[in-house]
Each structure stands twice: as structure tokens, then as C-alpha cells.
Design a protein around this motif. Structure first.
Motif, PDB file in Angstrom:
ATOM      1  N   MET A 194       7.553   6.201   3.671  1.00  0.00           N
ATOM      2  CA  MET A 194       6.204   7.320   4.461  1.00  0.00           C
ATOM      3  C   MET A 194       6.925   8.753   2.751  1.00  0.00           C
ATOM      4  SD  MET A 194       4.115   6.344   5.952  1.00  0.00           S
ATOM      5  CE  MET A 194       3.669   7.672   6.613  1.00  0.00           C
ATOM      6  N   SER A 195       7.529   8.691   3.236  1.00  0.00           N
ATOM      7  CA  SER A 195       8.342  10.303   2.410  1.00  0.00           C
ATOM      8  C   SER A 195       6.554   9.731   0.999  1.00  0.00           C
ATOM      9  CB  SER A 195       9.062  10.223   1.812  1.00  0.00           C
ATOM     10  OG  SER A 195       9.408  11.096   1.702  1.00  0.00           O
ATOM     11  N   THR A 196       7.550   9.251   0.184  1.00  0.00           N
ATOM     12  CA  THR A 196       6.131   9.098  -0.953  1.00  0.00           C
ATOM     13  C   THR A 196       4.528  10.078  -0.361  1.00  0.00           C
ATOM     14  OG1 THR A 196       8.126   7.658  -1.700  1.00  0.00           O
ATOM     15  CG2 THR A 196       5.869   8.099  -3.132  1.00  0.00           C
ATOM     16  N   LEU A 247      -3.107  -3.594  -0.170  1.00  0.00           N
ATOM     17  CA  LEU A 247      -3.791  -3.762   0.761  1.00  0.00           C
ATOM     18  C   LEU A 247      -2.969  -2.620   1.191  1.00  0.00           C
ATOM     19  CD1 LEU A 247      -5.318  -4.694   3.253  1.00  0.00           C
ATOM     20  CD2 LEU A 247      -4.343  -6.817   2.160  1.00  0.00           C
ATOM     21  N   VAL A 248      -1.412  -3.274   1.561  1.00  0.00           N
ATOM     22  CA  VAL A 248      -0.604  -3.147   1.496  1.00  0.00           C
ATOM     23  C   VAL A 248      -0.286  -1.704   0.884  1.00  0.00           C
ATOM     24  CG1 VAL A 248       1.731  -2.849   2.348  1.00  0.00           C
ATOM     25  CG2 VAL A 248       0.815  -4.893   2.131  1.00  0.00           C
ATOM     26  N   ASN A 249      -0.193  -1.072   0.478  1.00  0.00           N
ATOM     27  CA  ASN A 249      -0.293   0.277  -0.084  1.00  0.00           C
ATOM     28  C   ASN A 249      -1.056   1.782   0.931  1.00  0.00           C
ATOM     29  OD1 ASN A 249       0.095   3.213  -1.341  1.00  0.00           O
ATOM     30  ND2 ASN A 249       0.419   1.399  -3.677  1.00  0.00           N
ATOM     31  N   ASN A 250      -2.924   0.732   0.754  1.00  0.00           N
ATOM     32  CA  ASN A 250      -4.032   0.877   2.081  1.00  0.00           C
ATOM     33  C   ASN A 250      -2.994   1.530   3.373  1.00  0.00           C
ATOM     34  OD1 ASN A 250      -5.025   1.556  -0.096  1.00  0.00           O
ATOM     35  ND2 ASN A 250      -6.288  -0.085  -0.179  1.00  0.00           N
ATOM     36  N   LEU A 251      -2.596   0.649   3.431  1.00  0.00           N
ATOM     37  CA  LEU A 251      -2.084   0.458   5.405  1.00  0.00           C
ATOM     38  C   LEU A 251      -1.647   1.802   4.992  1.00  0.00           C
ATOM     39  CD1 LEU A 251      -1.372  -3.328   5.766  1.00  0.00           C
ATOM     40  CD2 LEU A 251      -3.575  -1.557   6.705  1.00  0.00           C
ATOM     41  N   ALA A 270      -1.124   4.370   3.331  1.00  0.00           N
ATOM     42  CA  ALA A 270      -1.435   5.930   2.657  1.00  0.00           C
ATOM     43  C   ALA A 270      -3.005   6.300   3.474  1.00  0.00           C
ATOM     44  CB  ALA A 270      -1.812   6.087   1.154  1.00  0.00           C
ATOM     45  N   ALA A 271      -3.990   5.289   3.514  1.00  0.00           N
ATOM     46  CA  ALA A 271      -5.096   4.862   4.316  1.00  0.00           C
ATOM     47  C   ALA A 271      -5.092   5.313   5.168  1.00  0.00           C
ATOM     48  CB  ALA A 271      -6.203   4.750   3.946  1.00  0.00           C
ATOM     49  N   GLY A 272      -4.540   4.603   6.112  1.00  0.00           N
ATOM     50  CA  GLY A 272      -3.482   4.418   7.292  1.00  0.00           C
ATOM     51  C   GLY A 272      -2.384   4.542   8.306  1.00  0.00           C
ATOM     52  N   MET A 273      -1.725   4.788   7.830  1.00  0.00           N
ATOM     53  CA  MET A 273      -0.413   5.989   8.457  1.00  0.00           C
ATOM     54  C   MET A 273      -0.668   6.946   8.712  1.00  0.00           C
ATOM     55  SD  MET A 273       2.394   2.818   7.961  1.00  0.00           S
ATOM     56  CE  MET A 273       4.007   3.893   8.304  1.00  0.00           C
ATOM     57  N   SER A 299      -1.122  10.280  11.615  1.00  0.00           N
ATOM     58  CA  SER A 299      -0.500  10.958  10.938  1.00  0.00           C
ATOM     59  C   SER A 299      -0.717  12.008  11.347  1.00  0.00           C
ATOM     60  CB  SER A 299       1.412  10.484  10.755  1.00  0.00           C
ATOM     61  OG  SER A 299       0.833  10.823   9.716  1.00  0.00           O
ATOM     62  N   THR A 300      -1.463  12.625  10.482  1.00  0.00           N
ATOM     63  CA  THR A 300      -2.460  14.039   9.635  1.00  0.00           C
ATOM     64  C   THR A 300      -2.897  14.900  10.530  1.00  0.00           C
ATOM     65  OG1 THR A 300      -1.370  13.814   7.424  1.00  0.00           O
ATOM     66  CG2 THR A 300      -2.580  15.683   7.630  1.00  0.00           C
TER      67      THR A 300
END
Length: 231
Positions: A1-3, A93-97, A99-102, A106-107
Motif C-alpha cells: 500500500m505504501s508503494t 488483476l491483483v495489482n488493480n485491487l 491501486a484501483a480498489g483499496m 481509502s483516499t
């Protein structure tokens, strides 16, 4: 998440915007875009390590999470298994979860908290509606129809915050002509969502936090298709 958060913060930098316009030239220069490239590779390696470990102990009859389900599809031996369920797609897919999801969720929540602090009179109206409709019961989806002001505030948070002003790169699925420009199939398109979310033709006070953008004259929730189209 930091990345992921570091990348999102970098997307607004001058070098990233220049790279989006002149990728071949800017890719040779130092700058924040190089850190973004490094972070992307770091994320890919991290995700690949995770699903490689899970593949070694995979039990198709006891799928624990999304990665297990994806890996199980790989082993079915069907045409779709190799066409869609390959490792590159799993990584994206996992990367999108992340970046585009979490990150975006949160933002958006942080923006919501900030705006409620900045506009206490709006916060009070939301709180009163929540207290009146939900009281001490558990929130249910049907409560949403009874809370038009809260619904309008949530939509206005999404419009006003504009957390991904450049959206994400898209590609044309076929040859198209747009405003006199011929765009062949596969052309990368970067839509400017800010121009839609701050359009005076669709929002009465585009530069203000104004929940009434999503309320009619009777105080009922009013959809604004311009917000949905921009998303």
C-alpha cells in the motif's frame, strides 16, 4: 500500500505529465517517472512471489481467496485457462485491487472526513439524517433511499475530490475519429476527468463543495449522469 500511495502521489508531478505526452523522450530522463517504473516492477515481483507460494500449496477443493480461485482456473485445462487465466493477467488483476480498489477507496474516505470537518453545517445535516433513519439499528442498503441528503453528500465528495483527475490510460478498441483526429485501433487515450467534474454546464457551482448538485427542488436525490459518465 505504501508503494501504491507513493505512485499515486507521483502521478500529479510535472515529469509524469510530460511522460504521458512524450513517453519516448521523457523515459530517457531522470525524474519521478523513474521511481514509478521501479515501484511497478517492485509490485509485480511482490505479487508474483505471493501467488508462486500459493501455487505450491494449492488445493482446488479448498480455495482460500481470489488468487487460489484464479490458479484453480489455470489448472482446468480449458481453452480459457491459457487465454485468460495466465500469470500476467493474475498479476495485473491483483495489482488493480490494490491501486484501483483499496487506494482509491481509502483516499475517498479521507476526503470525506476532511470535507465534513471543513463544513460542519453539512456534517450536522448528514448526522441528523443518519440518526433519524438508522438510529441504533444496523445500516441496511434500503436505508439509502430514505437518506437523500447523505447520498448527495457522498456523490459530491466523489465529484469534488476528483481523486484521479487523469483517470487511467485507455486504448481505442477500433479506429475512431474524435474532434477531427483519426485515432487508429490501440491508440492510448488519457481522459481528463477534471474537465467533466468541474463543467459549469452540468454543475451549478463546480468549484465549490455543494451537495445540492445531486438534489432536486424537493430535496430528493437526483442523479447527475455527467458524474457517472466521467467514471
Amino acid at each position: 500500500m505504501s508503494t501504491v500511495n507513493e505512485n499515486v502521489r507521483s502521478f500529479g508531478s510535472i515529469m509524469i505529465r510530460l511522460y504521458n505526452m512524450f513517453p519516448r523522450l521523457i523515459s530517457l530522463l531522470p525524474g519521478s517517472h523513474q521511481k514509478v517504473f521501479h515501484n511497478f516492477e517492485h509490485m509485480k515481483a511482490f505479487i508474483r512471489e505471493v501467488f508462486t507460494k500459493q501455487k505450491k500449496v494449492l488445493d482446488v477443493n479448498d480455495q482460500r481467496n481470489l488468487i487460489d480461485a484464479f490458479l484453480a482456473k489455470q489448472q482446468e485445462g480449458k481453452p480459457d485457462s491459457t487465454l485468460y487465466f495466465h500469470n500476467d493477467n493474475l498479476n495485473v488483476l491483483v495489482n488493480n485491487l490494490f491501486a484501483a480498489g483499496m487506494e482509491t477507496t481509502s483516499t475517498t474516505l479521507r476526503w470525506g472526513l476532511l470535507l465534513m470537518i471543513k463544513y460542519p453545517e453539512i456534517q450536522k445535516k448528514v448526522q441528523n439524517e443518519i440518526d433519524r433513519v438508522i438510529e441504533s439499528t444496523e445500516p441496511q442498503s434500503e436505508h439509502r433511499r430514505q437518506m437523500p441528503y447523505t447520498d448527495a453528500v457522498i456523490h459530491e465528495i466523489q465529484r469534488f475530490a476528483d481523486i484521479v483527475p487523469l483517470n487511467v490510460p485507455h486504448a481505442t478498441a477500433k479506429d475512431v475519429t474524435f474532434r477531427g483526429y483519426n485515432l487508429p485501433k490501440g491508440t492510448t487515450v488519457i481522459p481528463l476527468l477534471t474537465s467533466a467534474l468541474r463543467d459549469k454546464a452540468y454543475f451549478e457551482k463546480p468549484d465549490e463543495f455543494y451537495p445540492e448538485h445531486f438534489l432536486d427542488s424537493e430535496g430528493k436525490f437526483k442523479k447527475n449522469e455527467h458524474l457517472y459518465h466521467s467514471h
